[in-house]
Design a protein around this motif. Structure first.
Motif, PDB file in Angstrom:
ATOM      1  N   LEU A 139     -51.866  41.914 -27.731  1.00  0.00           N
ATOM      2  CA  LEU A 139     -51.281  42.415 -26.489  1.00  0.00           C
ATOM      3  C   LEU A 139     -49.810  42.023 -26.396  1.00  0.00           C
ATOM      4  N   LEU A 140     -49.502  40.775 -26.725  1.00  0.00           N
ATOM      5  CA  LEU A 140     -48.125  40.309 -26.688  1.00  0.00           C
ATOM      6  C   LEU A 140     -47.262  41.099 -27.668  1.00  0.00           C
ATOM      7  N   SER A 141     -47.782  41.322 -28.863  1.00  0.00           N
ATOM      8  CA  SER A 141     -47.031  42.074 -29.867  1.00  0.00           C
ATOM      9  C   SER A 141     -46.700  43.472 -29.370  1.00  0.00           C
ATOM     10  N   ARG A 142     -47.707  44.124 -28.796  1.00  0.00           N
ATOM     11  CA  ARG A 142     -47.472  45.477 -28.273  1.00  0.00           C
ATOM     12  C   ARG A 142     -46.481  45.465 -27.114  1.00  0.00           C
ATOM     13  N   ALA A 143     -46.541  44.457 -26.259  1.00  0.00           N
ATOM     14  CA  ALA A 143     -45.623  44.367 -25.122  1.00  0.00           C
ATOM     15  C   ALA A 143     -44.189  44.171 -25.600  1.00  0.00           C
ATOM     16  N   VAL A 144     -43.984  43.303 -26.588  1.00  0.00           N
ATOM     17  CA  VAL A 144     -42.640  43.078 -27.121  1.00  0.00           C
ATOM     18  C   VAL A 144     -42.124  44.343 -27.797  1.00  0.00           C
ATOM     19  N   ALA A 145     -42.979  44.990 -28.575  1.00  0.00           N
ATOM     20  CA  ALA A 145     -42.569  46.232 -29.245  1.00  0.00           C
ATOM     21  C   ALA A 145     -42.196  47.294 -28.227  1.00  0.00           C
ATOM     22  N   TYR A 146     -42.990  47.409 -27.163  1.00  0.00           N
ATOM     23  CA  TYR A 146     -42.710  48.386 -26.114  1.00  0.00           C
ATOM     24  C   TYR A 146     -41.391  48.057 -25.427  1.00  0.00           C
ATOM     25  N   ALA A 147     -41.196  46.793 -25.072  1.00  0.00           N
ATOM     26  CA  ALA A 147     -39.967  46.386 -24.380  1.00  0.00           C
ATOM     27  C   ALA A 147     -38.744  46.662 -25.246  1.00  0.00           C
ATOM     28  N   LYS A 148     -38.831  46.367 -26.529  1.00  0.00           N
ATOM     29  CA  LYS A 148     -37.696  46.607 -27.414  1.00  0.00           C
ATOM     30  C   LYS A 148     -37.397  48.103 -27.495  1.00  0.00           C
ATOM     31  N   ALA A 149     -38.435  48.911 -27.589  1.00  0.00           N
ATOM     32  CA  ALA A 149     -38.235  50.359 -27.668  1.00  0.00           C
ATOM     33  C   ALA A 149     -37.581  50.891 -26.394  1.00  0.00           C
ATOM     34  N   VAL A 150     -38.016  50.402 -25.239  1.00  0.00           N
ATOM     35  CA  VAL A 150     -37.456  50.868 -23.962  1.00  0.00           C
ATOM     36  C   VAL A 150     -36.011  50.418 -23.812  1.00  0.00           C
ATOM     37  N   VAL A 151     -35.721  49.159 -24.131  1.00  0.00           N
ATOM     38  CA  VAL A 151     -34.389  48.598 -23.918  1.00  0.00           C
ATOM     39  C   VAL A 151     -33.385  49.081 -24.948  1.00  0.00           C
ATOM     40  N   THR A 152     -33.791  49.102 -26.226  1.00  0.00           N
ATOM     41  CA  THR A 152     -32.825  49.406 -27.287  1.00  0.00           C
ATOM     42  C   THR A 152     -32.969  50.807 -27.870  1.00  0.00           C
ATOM     43  N   GLY A 153     -34.110  51.434 -27.619  1.00  0.00           N
ATOM     44  CA  GLY A 153     -34.356  52.730 -28.234  1.00  0.00           C
ATOM     45  C   GLY A 153     -34.748  52.601 -29.694  1.00  0.00           C
ATOM     46  N   GLU A 154     -34.995  51.369 -30.152  1.00  0.00           N
ATOM     47  CA  GLU A 154     -35.369  51.134 -31.543  1.00  0.00           C
ATOM     48  C   GLU A 154     -36.777  50.571 -31.623  1.00  0.00           C
ATOM     49  N   ARG A 155     -37.388  50.855 -32.733  1.00  0.00           N
ATOM     50  CA  ARG A 155     -38.726  50.340 -33.007  1.00  0.00           C
ATOM     51  C   ARG A 155     -38.659  48.834 -33.288  1.00  0.00           C
ATOM     52  N   ALA A 156     -39.636  48.094 -32.822  1.00  0.00           N
ATOM     53  CA  ALA A 156     -39.693  46.660 -33.082  1.00  0.00           C
ATOM     54  C   ALA A 156     -40.057  46.418 -34.545  1.00  0.00           C
ATOM     55  N   THR A 157     -39.526  45.347 -35.095  1.00  0.00           N
ATOM     56  CA  THR A 157     -39.921  44.950 -36.439  1.00  0.00           C
ATOM     57  C   THR A 157     -41.014  43.901 -36.314  1.00  0.00           C
ATOM     58  N   SER A 158     -41.770  43.724 -37.366  1.00  0.00           N
ATOM     59  CA  SER A 158     -42.860  42.749 -37.308  1.00  0.00           C
ATOM     60  C   SER A 158     -42.330  41.343 -37.079  1.00  0.00           C
ATOM     61  N   ASP A 159     -41.078  41.075 -37.475  1.00  0.00           N
ATOM     62  CA  ASP A 159     -40.520  39.742 -37.303  1.00  0.00           C
ATOM     63  C   ASP A 159     -40.156  39.419 -35.857  1.00  0.00           C
ATOM     64  N   ASP A 160     -40.179  40.431 -34.966  1.00  0.00           N
ATOM     65  CA  ASP A 160     -39.865  40.170 -33.565  1.00  0.00           C
ATOM     66  C   ASP A 160     -40.878  39.236 -32.924  1.00  0.00           C
ATOM     67  N   VAL A 161     -42.136  39.339 -33.293  1.00  0.00           N
ATOM     68  CA  VAL A 161     -43.162  38.482 -32.697  1.00  0.00           C
ATOM     69  C   VAL A 161     -44.055  37.830 -33.743  1.00  0.00           C
ATOM     70  N   ASN A 162     -44.107  38.373 -34.918  1.00  0.00           N
ATOM     71  CA  ASN A 162     -44.988  37.846 -35.959  1.00  0.00           C
ATOM     72  C   ASN A 162     -44.295  36.764 -36.753  1.00  0.00           C
ATOM     73  N   GLU A 163     -45.091  35.878 -37.292  1.00  0.00           N
ATOM     74  CA  GLU A 163     -44.598  34.918 -38.258  1.00  0.00           C
ATOM     75  C   GLU A 163     -45.227  35.320 -39.580  1.00  0.00           C
ATOM     76  N   HIS A 164     -44.386  35.655 -40.542  1.00  0.00           N
ATOM     77  CA  HIS A 164     -44.863  36.133 -41.833  1.00  0.00           C
ATOM     78  C   HIS A 164     -43.957  35.567 -42.903  1.00  0.00           C
ATOM     79  N   ALA A 165     -44.547  34.988 -43.922  1.00  0.00           N
ATOM     80  CA  ALA A 165     -43.745  34.454 -45.017  1.00  0.00           C
ATOM     81  C   ALA A 165     -44.562  34.430 -46.290  1.00  0.00           C
ATOM     82  N   LYS A 166     -43.843  34.474 -47.389  1.00  0.00           N
ATOM     83  CA  LYS A 166     -44.447  34.288 -48.710  1.00  0.00           C
ATOM     84  C   LYS A 166     -44.107  32.875 -49.159  1.00  0.00           C
ATOM     85  N   VAL A 167     -45.057  32.252 -49.837  1.00  0.00           N
ATOM     86  CA  VAL A 167     -44.857  30.899 -50.355  1.00  0.00           C
ATOM     87  C   VAL A 167     -45.002  30.961 -51.859  1.00  0.00           C
ATOM     88  N   ASP A 168     -43.966  30.514 -52.571  1.00  0.00           N
ATOM     89  CA  ASP A 168     -43.999  30.474 -54.024  1.00  0.00           C
ATOM     90  C   ASP A 168     -43.897  29.014 -54.439  1.00  0.00           C
TER      91      ASP A 168
END
Length: 170
Positions: A139-168
């Motif tokens: 729900l939070l992810s969708r809310a942030v994505a929606y807010a970004k789209a409304v405010v900036t007119g741009e699609r949210a990236t996964s890094d806006d709310v997600n934590e994602h990393a590769k470990v080598d």
């Protein structure tokens, strides 16, 4: 599309993500070359670059990792939206002192003779690579994505709310 996920050599964050997830799906390569997965109970990560499991010496996985030690472990905690994938090399061996240290009474369900059961083997996976995804809430992810789209007119990236990393680890 290029993958722009951050890459780190710090394994501690990946281990932190799975410390409370007890079951992993272990994937090995079967004799015919196909991939085979099964659930495994993870012993508490000890801060090293390895994950440890107890298994039966006659299990197919012991034979499979002796033929090809490359394995994958998948962890999921859907209630917390945490997912982890670990790639590494597995080794099956017997060390009674280590088995004594890892033993807990609930394991008797798989090893009826207890910690002295001669069929117990340790399956240790030395981590080579990993990747994790941690989303605070759907729900939070969708809310942030929606807010970004409304405010900036741009699609949210996964890094806006997600934590994602590769470990080598290498």
């Amino acid at each position: 599309m290029a993958d722009k996920s951050p890459v780190t050599n710090d394994l501690s964050k990946l281990l932190e993500k799975i410390k409370d997830v007890r079951i992993a799906m272990l994937t090995t390569q079967d004799t015919d070359g196909s991939l085979r997965s099964r659930p495994m109970y993870t012993q508490t990560p000890d801060g090293t670059n390895a994950l440890v499991f107890l298994t039966d010496k006659d299990s197919a996985k012991v034979y499979e990792v002796k033929k090809d030690s490359h394995v994958n472990l998948s962890y999921g905690q859907p209630d917390d939206n945490v997912y982890v994938s670990v790639s590494g090399r597995a080794n099956a061996y017997r060390d009674q002192a280590e088995i004594d240290q890892l033993w807990s009474e609930p394991l008797r369900a798989w090893f009826a003779k207890g910690k002295d059961d001669p069929n117990i083997m340790i399956l240790k996976v030395e981590i080579e690579k990993g990747e994790y995804w941690d989303t605070p809430s759907g729900l939070l992810s969708r809310a942030v994505a929606y807010a970004k789209a409304v405010v900036t007119g741009e699609r949210a990236t996964s890094d806006d709310v997600n934590e994602h990393a590769k470990v080598d680890v290498k």
